[in-house]
Motif scaffolding. Sequence first.
Motif, PDB file in Angstrom:
ATOM      1  N   SER A  21     -42.753 -46.000  84.347  1.00 14.06           N
ATOM      2  CA  SER A  21     -42.834 -44.754  85.134  1.00 14.06           C
ATOM      3  C   SER A  21     -44.021 -43.883  84.728  1.00 14.06           C
ATOM      4  O   SER A  21     -43.886 -42.694  84.472  1.00 14.06           O
ATOM      5  CB  SER A  21     -41.525 -43.955  85.020  1.00 14.06           C
ATOM      6  OG  SER A  21     -40.455 -44.678  85.555  1.00 14.06           O
ATOM      7  N   LYS A  22     -45.190 -44.496  84.668  1.00 14.27           N
ATOM      8  CA  LYS A  22     -46.412 -43.761  84.314  1.00 14.27           C
ATOM      9  C   LYS A  22     -46.763 -42.762  85.414  1.00 14.27           C
ATOM     10  O   LYS A  22     -46.672 -43.070  86.603  1.00 14.27           O
ATOM     11  CB  LYS A  22     -47.563 -44.731  84.104  1.00 14.27           C
ATOM     12  CG  LYS A  22     -47.368 -45.644  82.896  1.00 14.27           C
ATOM     13  CD  LYS A  22     -48.554 -46.596  82.756  1.00 14.27           C
ATOM     14  CE  LYS A  22     -48.386 -47.492  81.565  1.00 14.27           C
ATOM     15  NZ  LYS A  22     -47.423 -48.575  81.772  1.00 14.27           N
ATOM     16  N   ALA A  23     -47.179 -41.569  85.010  1.00 20.74           N
ATOM     17  CA  ALA A  23     -47.451 -40.492  85.962  1.00 20.74           C
ATOM     18  C   ALA A  23     -48.467 -40.905  87.026  1.00 20.74           C
ATOM     19  O   ALA A  23     -48.278 -40.621  88.205  1.00 20.74           O
ATOM     20  CB  ALA A  23     -47.924 -39.243  85.222  1.00 20.74           C
ATOM     21  N   LEU A  26     -46.753 -43.237  89.480  1.00 20.32           N
ATOM     22  CA  LEU A  26     -45.791 -42.493  90.301  1.00 20.32           C
ATOM     23  C   LEU A  26     -46.511 -41.675  91.359  1.00 20.32           C
ATOM     24  O   LEU A  26     -46.095 -41.634  92.518  1.00 20.32           O
ATOM     25  CB  LEU A  26     -44.939 -41.577  89.425  1.00 20.32           C
ATOM     26  CG  LEU A  26     -43.873 -42.250  88.569  1.00 20.32           C
ATOM     27  CD1 LEU A  26     -43.322 -41.274  87.546  1.00 20.32           C
ATOM     28  CD2 LEU A  26     -42.757 -42.805  89.444  1.00 20.32           C
ATOM     29  N   VAL A  52     -43.545 -35.817  90.133  1.00 21.06           N
ATOM     30  CA  VAL A  52     -44.051 -36.827  89.206  1.00 21.06           C
ATOM     31  C   VAL A  52     -43.679 -36.459  87.763  1.00 21.06           C
ATOM     32  O   VAL A  52     -43.250 -37.309  86.979  1.00 21.06           O
ATOM     33  CB  VAL A  52     -45.581 -37.012  89.360  1.00 21.06           C
ATOM     34  CG1 VAL A  52     -46.173 -37.795  88.195  1.00 21.06           C
ATOM     35  CG2 VAL A  52     -45.885 -37.715  90.689  1.00 21.06           C
ATOM     36  N   SER A  56     -41.345 -38.910  85.671  1.00 19.39           N
ATOM     37  CA  SER A  56     -41.945 -39.467  84.461  1.00 19.39           C
ATOM     38  C   SER A  56     -41.063 -39.140  83.251  1.00 19.39           C
ATOM     39  O   SER A  56     -40.785 -40.002  82.416  1.00 19.39           O
ATOM     40  CB  SER A  56     -43.354 -38.910  84.286  1.00 19.39           C
ATOM     41  OG  SER A  56     -43.934 -39.407  83.111  1.00 19.39           O
ATOM     42  N   GLY A  59     -38.010 -41.246  83.364  1.00 14.01           N
ATOM     43  CA  GLY A  59     -38.320 -42.606  82.930  1.00 14.01           C
ATOM     44  C   GLY A  59     -38.325 -42.722  81.412  1.00 14.01           C
ATOM     45  O   GLY A  59     -37.908 -43.738  80.848  1.00 14.01           O
ATOM     46  N   GLN A  60     -38.784 -41.668  80.739  1.00 13.62           N
ATOM     47  CA  GLN A  60     -38.821 -41.668  79.279  1.00 13.62           C
ATOM     48  C   GLN A  60     -37.439 -41.459  78.668  1.00 13.62           C
ATOM     49  O   GLN A  60     -37.171 -41.942  77.577  1.00 13.62           O
ATOM     50  CB  GLN A  60     -39.767 -40.562  78.763  1.00 13.62           C
ATOM     51  CG  GLN A  60     -41.199 -40.687  79.252  1.00 13.62           C
ATOM     52  CD  GLN A  60     -41.808 -42.044  78.948  1.00 13.62           C
ATOM     53  OE1 GLN A  60     -41.763 -42.497  77.819  1.00 13.62           O
ATOM     54  NE2 GLN A  60     -42.347 -42.692  79.960  1.00 13.62           N
ATOM     55  N   GLN A 133     -44.097 -32.863  77.505  1.00 17.74           N
ATOM     56  CA  GLN A 133     -45.172 -33.038  78.505  1.00 17.74           C
ATOM     57  C   GLN A 133     -46.001 -31.777  78.634  1.00 17.74           C
ATOM     58  O   GLN A 133     -47.220 -31.845  78.735  1.00 17.74           O
ATOM     59  CB  GLN A 133     -44.570 -33.388  79.880  1.00 17.74           C
ATOM     60  CG  GLN A 133     -44.121 -34.799  80.047  1.00 17.74           C
ATOM     61  CD  GLN A 133     -43.600 -35.059  81.449  1.00 17.74           C
ATOM     62  OE1 GLN A 133     -43.684 -34.232  82.347  1.00 17.74           O
ATOM     63  NE2 GLN A 133     -43.046 -36.240  81.632  1.00 17.74           N
TER      64      GLN A 133
END
Length: 137
Positions: A21-23, A26, A52, A56, A59-60, A133
Motif C-alpha cells: 500500500s505505497k502512497a 495508491l 491516500v 497507506s 496498510g501499515q 506520517q
Amino acid sequence: MTSMTAHDALKRWHQIAENGSKASELASIMHEDAVFHSPVVHTPQEGRAIVVAYLSAAGQTLGNASFHYIREVVADNTAVLEFETEMDGIKVNGIDMITFDEEGKIKDFKVMVRPLKAVNKVWEMMGKQLEAQRTAG
C-alpha cells in the motif's frame, strides 16, 4: 476514455495492497475527489491526498502477516471485501467497500470493523501511524 470493469480495478487494488500500500501506487488508482469513510473518524475524509494517507496508514497497521480477504462480492462499480486480521492479539473482522469510476479509479472507500475491541485497537494504531506520517512528511 477507457472503461474499466470493477473486476479489473479490484485486481489493481489487490496488487497494490499486496505490495505494501505505497502512497505513490495508491495515488495512481485514486480519483482526485475520492472520499474515505473510516471506522474511527466521524466525518468523511475528502480528496486524493487524505484518502491516500489513510489507506497507506491502514496498510501499515492492518496489513500485517495475518491480514487476508475471506470474501468478495462485486456488482456494477462496487466491490465489498470482507477481511480478517489480528492486531496485538485482538481478532479484527471488517469490510472494505470500494466504489470505482468508469476509469477504474477509487471514488469512495468505506471501512467497517468489528468487534468494539477491534475498533478501539484500529483507532489506537491508526492514530500512531498517521502521526508518524505527519512527522516524517
